[in-house]
Design a protein around this motif. Structure first.
Motif, short mmCIF file in Angstrom:
data_model
loop_
_atom_site.label_atom_id
_atom_site.label_comp_id
_atom_site.label_asym_id
_atom_site.label_seq_id
_atom_site.Cartn_x
_atom_site.Cartn_y
_atom_site.Cartn_z
N GLY A 207 4.88 -13.47 2.42
CA GLY A 207 5.37 -13.03 1.11
C GLY A 207 4.24 -12.52 0.23
O GLY A 207 4.39 -11.51 -0.45
N LEU A 208 3.11 -13.23 0.24
CA LEU A 208 1.95 -12.81 -0.55
C LEU A 208 1.42 -11.47 -0.04
O LEU A 208 1.10 -10.58 -0.83
CB LEU A 208 0.85 -13.88 -0.49
CG LEU A 208 -0.44 -13.56 -1.23
CD1 LEU A 208 -0.17 -13.36 -2.72
CD2 LEU A 208 -1.46 -14.66 -1.00
N TYR B 205 3.67 -8.79 -1.29
CA TYR B 205 3.48 -8.58 -2.73
C TYR B 205 2.22 -7.73 -2.98
O TYR B 205 2.25 -6.77 -3.74
CB TYR B 205 3.35 -9.93 -3.42
CG TYR B 205 2.96 -9.86 -4.87
CD1 TYR B 205 3.86 -9.47 -5.84
CD2 TYR B 205 1.66 -10.21 -5.28
CE1 TYR B 205 3.50 -9.40 -7.19
CE2 TYR B 205 1.30 -10.15 -6.61
CZ TYR B 205 2.22 -9.75 -7.56
OH TYR B 205 1.85 -9.69 -8.88
N LYS C 101 2.75 -4.14 -1.99
CA LYS C 101 3.53 -3.42 -3.01
C LYS C 101 2.63 -2.97 -4.16
O LYS C 101 2.71 -1.83 -4.63
CB LYS C 101 4.63 -4.34 -3.54
CG LYS C 101 5.57 -3.68 -4.51
CD LYS C 101 6.69 -4.64 -4.88
CE LYS C 101 6.52 -5.02 -6.32
NZ LYS C 101 7.48 -5.94 -6.83
N LYS C 102 1.72 -3.85 -4.59
CA LYS C 102 0.79 -3.50 -5.67
C LYS C 102 -0.16 -2.40 -5.21
O LYS C 102 -0.51 -1.50 -5.98
CB LYS C 102 -0.01 -4.73 -6.13
CG LYS C 102 0.85 -5.83 -6.73
CD LYS C 102 1.46 -5.40 -8.03
CE LYS C 102 2.22 -6.53 -8.68
NZ LYS C 102 2.85 -6.15 -9.93
N ASN D 58 -8.06 -9.17 -0.62
CA ASN D 58 -6.92 -9.92 -1.16
C ASN D 58 -7.36 -10.88 -2.25
O ASN D 58 -6.68 -11.03 -3.27
CB ASN D 58 -6.21 -10.68 -0.04
CG ASN D 58 -5.43 -9.76 0.87
OD1 ASN D 58 -5.25 -8.58 0.59
ND2 ASN D 58 -4.96 -10.29 1.98
N SER E 249 1.20 -5.87 -16.35
CA SER E 249 1.09 -5.18 -15.06
C SER E 249 -0.24 -4.42 -15.01
O SER E 249 -0.35 -3.30 -15.50
CB SER E 249 2.25 -4.20 -14.88
OG SER E 249 3.46 -4.89 -14.78
#
Length: 195
Positions: free
Chosen positions: A48-49, A52, A55-56, A68, A131
């Protein structure tokens, strides 16, 4: 201990696990089964991380230059945009720092050589509402806009001043671009006229 052995059947070949199963102690088997469930949960969290962070990175591709851990440091400090400063060099080759004001607006970019180029349009990091990638996209846009604007001003100023004065008044990028433009124009002229 049937539950634990069903989770770990492929691992039973190792001597340590074979010994554990042969003792037939339910508490050890239950602890082992719990450990396996925890590992599966950790693996799901890591997937999941990774999704995420991907996506960023797709939203702001310059994040691909960061590890990361560096991305997590940036994304976890959304209330303090200045925490991005140590990672700017990896995202933007020519930017060492951004000039933040007290209200967290960004007014200029500063190179490693300490040259400051003011942004033509001020960036309000508060509009991004945490964001980081949104206001970094805006930094990228303002960087191009400001360099283009400064280059045009430098180009207009080139003929008005002696070169030795002009060079000291403009950022290095502007000097390189404008000098390259005038050099190219001079070479083209020389080739056409035969001088």
């Amino acid at each position: 201990c049937v539950l634990a052995s069903s989770y770990l059947f492929p691992l039973q070949r190792s001597s340590g696990l074979a010994l554990l199963f042969s003792t037939n102690r339910p508490s050890l088997c239950l602890a082992l089964a719990t450990q396996v469930e925890a590992n599966e949960l950790l693996e799901a969290i890591q997937k999941g991380l990774a999704a995420y962070l991907e996506k960023k990175r797709l939203f702001f591709p310059r994040f691909f230059f960061l590890s990361n851990d560096e991305m997590l440091e940036i994304l976890s400090e959304t209330k303090d945009p200045t925490r991005v400063q140590p990672h700017l060099k990896k995202c933007f080759e020519g930017i060492d720092k951004l000039e933040f004001q007290e209200d967290l607006t960004i007014t200029a970019m500063i190179s490693v050589e300490k040259e400051s180029v003011p942004f033509k349009t001020i960036i309000d990091t508060n509009r991004a509402r945490g964001s980081v990638e949104k206001w970094l996209v805006e930094v990228e846009e303002r960087m191009f806009e400001s360099i283009h604007y400064q280059t045009q001003l430098g180009l207009d100023d080139y003929a008005a001043k002696p070169r030795h004065e002009w060079v000291l008044q403009w950022p290095g990028m502007v000097v390189l671009v404008v000098t390259g433009m005038f050099w190219t124009t001079g070479v083209e002229k020389a080739l056409r006229t035969g001088d």
